[in-house]
Design a protein around this motif. Structure first.
Motif, PDB file in Angstrom:
ATOM      1  N   LYS A  26       1.006  -1.353   0.092  1.00 19.69           N
ATOM      2  CA  LYS A  26       0.126  -0.038  -0.067  1.00 19.69           C
ATOM      3  C   LYS A  26       1.084   1.295  -0.105  1.00 19.69           C
ATOM      4  CE  LYS A  26      -4.187  -1.936   2.017  1.00 19.69           C
ATOM      5  NZ  LYS A  26      -4.771  -2.380   3.264  1.00 19.69           N
ATOM      6  N   CYS A  27       2.176   1.424  -0.629  1.00 23.60           N
ATOM      7  CA  CYS A  27       2.771   2.464  -0.520  1.00 23.60           C
ATOM      8  C   CYS A  27       3.248   2.542  -2.045  1.00 23.60           C
ATOM      9  CB  CYS A  27       4.224   2.191   0.176  1.00 23.60           C
ATOM     10  SG  CYS A  27       3.674   2.037   1.854  1.00 23.60           S
ATOM     11  N   PRO A  28       2.252   2.795  -3.106  1.00 23.61           N
ATOM     12  CA  PRO A  28       2.797   3.367  -4.581  1.00 23.61           C
ATOM     13  C   PRO A  28       3.623   4.409  -4.665  1.00 23.61           C
ATOM     14  CG  PRO A  28       0.210   3.653  -4.009  1.00 23.61           C
ATOM     15  CD  PRO A  28       0.940   2.872  -2.679  1.00 23.61           C
ATOM     16  N   LEU A  29       3.326   5.218  -3.702  1.00 22.57           N
ATOM     17  CA  LEU A  29       4.262   6.520  -3.828  1.00 22.57           C
ATOM     18  C   LEU A  29       5.830   6.158  -3.957  1.00 22.57           C
ATOM     19  CD1 LEU A  29       4.921   9.796  -2.929  1.00 22.57           C
ATOM     20  CD2 LEU A  29       5.014   8.842  -0.770  1.00 22.57           C
ATOM     21  N   ALA A  50       6.337   5.114  -7.601  1.00 17.98           N
ATOM     22  CA  ALA A  50       5.984   6.261  -8.352  1.00 17.98           C
ATOM     23  C   ALA A  50       7.530   7.136  -8.181  1.00 17.98           C
ATOM     24  CB  ALA A  50       4.991   7.181  -8.070  1.00 17.98           C
ATOM     25  N   ALA A  51       8.052   7.071  -7.184  1.00 19.13           N
ATOM     26  CA  ALA A  51       9.338   8.003  -6.791  1.00 19.13           C
ATOM     27  C   ALA A  51      10.405   7.479  -7.716  1.00 19.13           C
ATOM     28  CB  ALA A  51       9.462   8.309  -5.281  1.00 19.13           C
ATOM     29  N   VAL A  52      10.660   6.060  -7.427  1.00 19.59           N
ATOM     30  CA  VAL A  52      11.874   5.390  -8.114  1.00 19.59           C
ATOM     31  C   VAL A  52      11.843   5.157  -9.699  1.00 19.59           C
ATOM     32  CG1 VAL A  52      12.261   4.015  -5.775  1.00 19.59           C
ATOM     33  CG2 VAL A  52      11.294   2.902  -7.818  1.00 19.59           C
ATOM     34  N   ALA A  54      17.310  -1.847  -5.047  1.00 21.96           N
ATOM     35  CA  ALA A  54      18.164  -0.817  -4.282  1.00 21.96           C
ATOM     36  C   ALA A  54      17.866   0.524  -4.247  1.00 21.96           C
ATOM     37  CB  ALA A  54      19.655  -0.930  -4.910  1.00 21.96           C
ATOM     38  N   ALA A  55      17.139   0.838  -5.462  1.00 25.82           N
ATOM     39  CA  ALA A  55      16.465   2.201  -5.560  1.00 25.82           C
ATOM     40  C   ALA A  55      15.364   2.349  -4.531  1.00 25.82           C
ATOM     41  CB  ALA A  55      15.910   2.595  -7.053  1.00 25.82           C
TER      42      ALA A  55
END
Ligand SMILES: NC(=O)N[C@H]1NC(=O)NC1=O
Length: 174
Positions: A24-27, A30-32, A46-47
């Motif tokens: 539940k952390c799609p953020l 989306a960031a990587v 690793a990212a």
């Protein structure tokens, strides 16, 4: 899916495919996406790991709080994510007897009261006996140690979810 395909995904598809590698952390996914191209699966992992490590402690606790309780309300109500449902069922947490279920519920509550976030463990690397034993043991830890341990478990869950989505080796096209 191989890593070249992963690298070619527009961010919408990337988030659709990888959005729940951290529960539940799609953020995070989306960031990587901005870190493409990834040389291999380990680079992508690793990212994600670096993103998590750079968060303040409140952010790490936030990640833990996105995880459902093991054998908890979401499992009983059928509202787990597909990944979590499969992981919990694999560890036998969907088939607890009444005594086991009440022990887990009691320990989950005690853990959350003490730390303010849920007990997180990689269910696919443990069976229900080991999970119960870890839950009662880890209730006794200090908060900082548990935050660190919980995040280590999040990364193990992420590793196995990623492996289910990306082929580790480049495809042999010959
Ligand atoms: N609370 C908790 O550990 N939940 C997680 N563990 C796991 O393997 N899948 C989950 O959803």
């Amino acid at each position: 899916m191989d890593i070249n395909t992963v690298n070619s995904l527009p961010y919408e598809d990337f988030v659709d495919v990888f959005g729940n590698v951290v529960e539940k952390c799609p953020l995070i996914t989306a960031a990587v996406w901005s870190r493409r191209p990834f040389g291999n699966l380990a680079d992508l992992e690793a990212a994600i790991s670096e993103f998590i490590d750079a968060l303040p402690e409140s952010g790490k606790e936030g990640i833990l709080r996105c995880h459902p309780d093991l054998a908890g309300r979401d499992l009983r109500g059928g509202t787990l994510t597909r990944e979590s449902r499969e992981e919990q069922a694999g560890a036998g947490l969907d088939a607890l007897d009444a005594a086991e279920a009440s022990r887990v519920a009691q320990l989950n509550d005690a853990y959350k009261r003490r730390f303010g976030f849920p007990f997180v463990i990689c269910a696919r690397m443990n069976d229900k006996g080991r999970i119960l034993q870890q839950l009662s043991q880890r209730c006794l830890n200090e908060a900082a140690a548990e935050r660190t341990r919980g995040i280590e478990e999040v990364k193990k869950i992420c590793n196995l979810r990623l492996k289910g989505l990306v082929r580790a080796d480049p495809p042999n096209k010959l």
